[in-house]
Design a protein around this motif. Structure first.
Motif, short mmCIF file in Angstrom:
data_model
loop_
_atom_site.label_atom_id
_atom_site.label_comp_id
_atom_site.label_asym_id
_atom_site.label_seq_id
_atom_site.Cartn_x
_atom_site.Cartn_y
_atom_site.Cartn_z
N LEU A 291 0.72 -1.09 0.06
CA LEU A 291 -0.08 -0.02 -0.16
C LEU A 291 1.00 1.31 0.00
CD1 LEU A 291 -2.65 -1.04 2.69
CD2 LEU A 291 -2.73 -1.40 0.26
N LEU A 292 0.51 2.20 -0.74
CA LEU A 292 1.02 3.26 -0.55
C LEU A 292 0.10 4.41 -0.04
CD1 LEU A 292 3.67 5.17 -1.61
CD2 LEU A 292 2.11 5.72 -3.87
N ARG B 94 5.57 3.21 1.91
CA ARG B 94 5.06 1.90 1.38
C ARG B 94 4.97 0.98 2.60
NH1 ARG B 94 8.45 -0.59 -2.48
NH2 ARG B 94 10.15 0.40 -1.04
N TRP B 95 3.82 0.15 2.84
CA TRP B 95 3.55 -0.81 3.54
C TRP B 95 2.98 -1.88 3.05
CZ3 TRP B 95 3.59 0.66 8.93
CH2 TRP B 95 3.91 1.95 9.34
N ARG B 96 3.48 -3.10 3.54
CA ARG B 96 2.92 -4.35 3.30
C ARG B 96 1.82 -4.95 4.24
NH1 ARG B 96 4.71 -7.95 -0.10
NH2 ARG B 96 7.13 -7.26 -0.05
N VAL B 97 0.89 -5.61 3.38
CA VAL B 97 -0.23 -6.12 4.37
C VAL B 97 0.22 -7.47 4.72
CG1 VAL B 97 -2.86 -6.76 4.07
CG2 VAL B 97 -1.94 -4.92 2.94
N ARG C 77 -3.19 -5.37 9.60
CA ARG C 77 -1.67 -5.35 10.11
C ARG C 77 -0.76 -4.98 9.20
NH1 ARG C 77 0.61 -6.31 14.66
NH2 ARG C 77 -0.87 -7.72 15.59
N LEU C 78 -0.11 -3.95 9.21
CA LEU C 78 0.83 -3.33 8.10
C LEU C 78 2.18 -3.49 8.68
CD1 LEU C 78 -1.39 -0.60 7.25
CD2 LEU C 78 -1.34 -2.59 5.97
N LYS C 79 3.15 -3.51 7.69
CA LYS C 79 4.53 -3.66 8.10
C LYS C 79 5.39 -2.41 7.11
CE LYS C 79 8.60 -6.33 8.50
NZ LYS C 79 9.13 -7.82 8.46
N CYS C 80 5.78 -1.51 7.71
CA CYS C 80 6.52 -0.48 7.19
C CYS C 80 8.05 -1.26 6.35
CB CYS C 80 7.00 0.44 8.01
SG CYS C 80 8.10 1.86 7.08
N LEU C 81 7.90 -0.62 5.09
CA LEU C 81 9.01 -1.41 4.17
C LEU C 81 10.27 -0.67 4.33
CD1 LEU C 81 7.06 -2.14 0.92
CD2 LEU C 81 7.84 -3.69 2.81
N GLY C 82 10.15 0.56 5.13
CA GLY C 82 11.36 1.31 5.51
C GLY C 82 12.20 0.71 6.72
N CYS C 83 11.33 0.46 7.57
CA CYS C 83 12.05 0.50 9.18
C CYS C 83 11.72 -1.09 9.52
CB CYS C 83 11.90 1.30 10.10
SG CYS C 83 10.13 1.48 10.77
N ARG D 198 -3.47 5.66 -0.95
CA ARG D 198 -3.49 6.37 -2.17
C ARG D 198 -3.30 5.38 -3.51
NH1 ARG D 198 0.67 11.15 -2.31
NH2 ARG D 198 -1.21 12.08 -1.61
N ALA D 199 -2.62 4.24 -3.20
CA ALA D 199 -2.49 3.16 -4.37
C ALA D 199 -2.26 1.76 -3.78
CB ALA D 199 -1.30 3.57 -5.54
N VAL D 200 -2.64 0.79 -4.42
CA VAL D 200 -2.23 -0.57 -4.18
C VAL D 200 -1.46 -1.21 -5.25
CG1 VAL D 200 -3.44 -2.90 -3.68
CG2 VAL D 200 -4.63 -0.55 -3.04
N GLN D 201 -0.37 -1.98 -4.86
CA GLN D 201 0.32 -2.55 -5.85
C GLN D 201 0.31 -4.02 -5.33
OE1 GLN D 201 4.40 -1.39 -5.11
NE2 GLN D 201 4.34 0.65 -6.22
#
Length: 64
Positions: A9-10, A21-24, A32-38, A54-57
């Motif tokens: 998810l953006l 960006r967050w992974r579901v 439950r989302l996981k930050c792709l940065g930290c 904003r957007a879904v990949q």
């Protein structure tokens, strides 16, 4: 909104680490989302999370 496990998810606003960006990891009444940065994980109510997307990949979009 159709959100599935593994989607990225953006979001409109960045996490304090600077990543948007967050992974579901979990779907249902809460996401439950996981930050792709930290790597930080958060549990958000579905309504609040959907409002900030904003957007879904899709995972399938990234693979050839």
């Amino acid at each position: 909104m159709d959100i599935r496990l593994g989607d990225i998810l953006l979001m409109k606003k960045p996490h304090p680490c600077g990543e948007k960006r967050w992974r579901v990891l979990r779907v249902g009444m809460d996401f439950r989302l996981k930050c792709l940065g930290c790597g930080h994980e958060v549990l958000l109510p579905r309504s609040r999370a959907e409002k900030n997307i904003r957007a879904v990949q899709r995972e399938s979009d990234e693979k050839p």
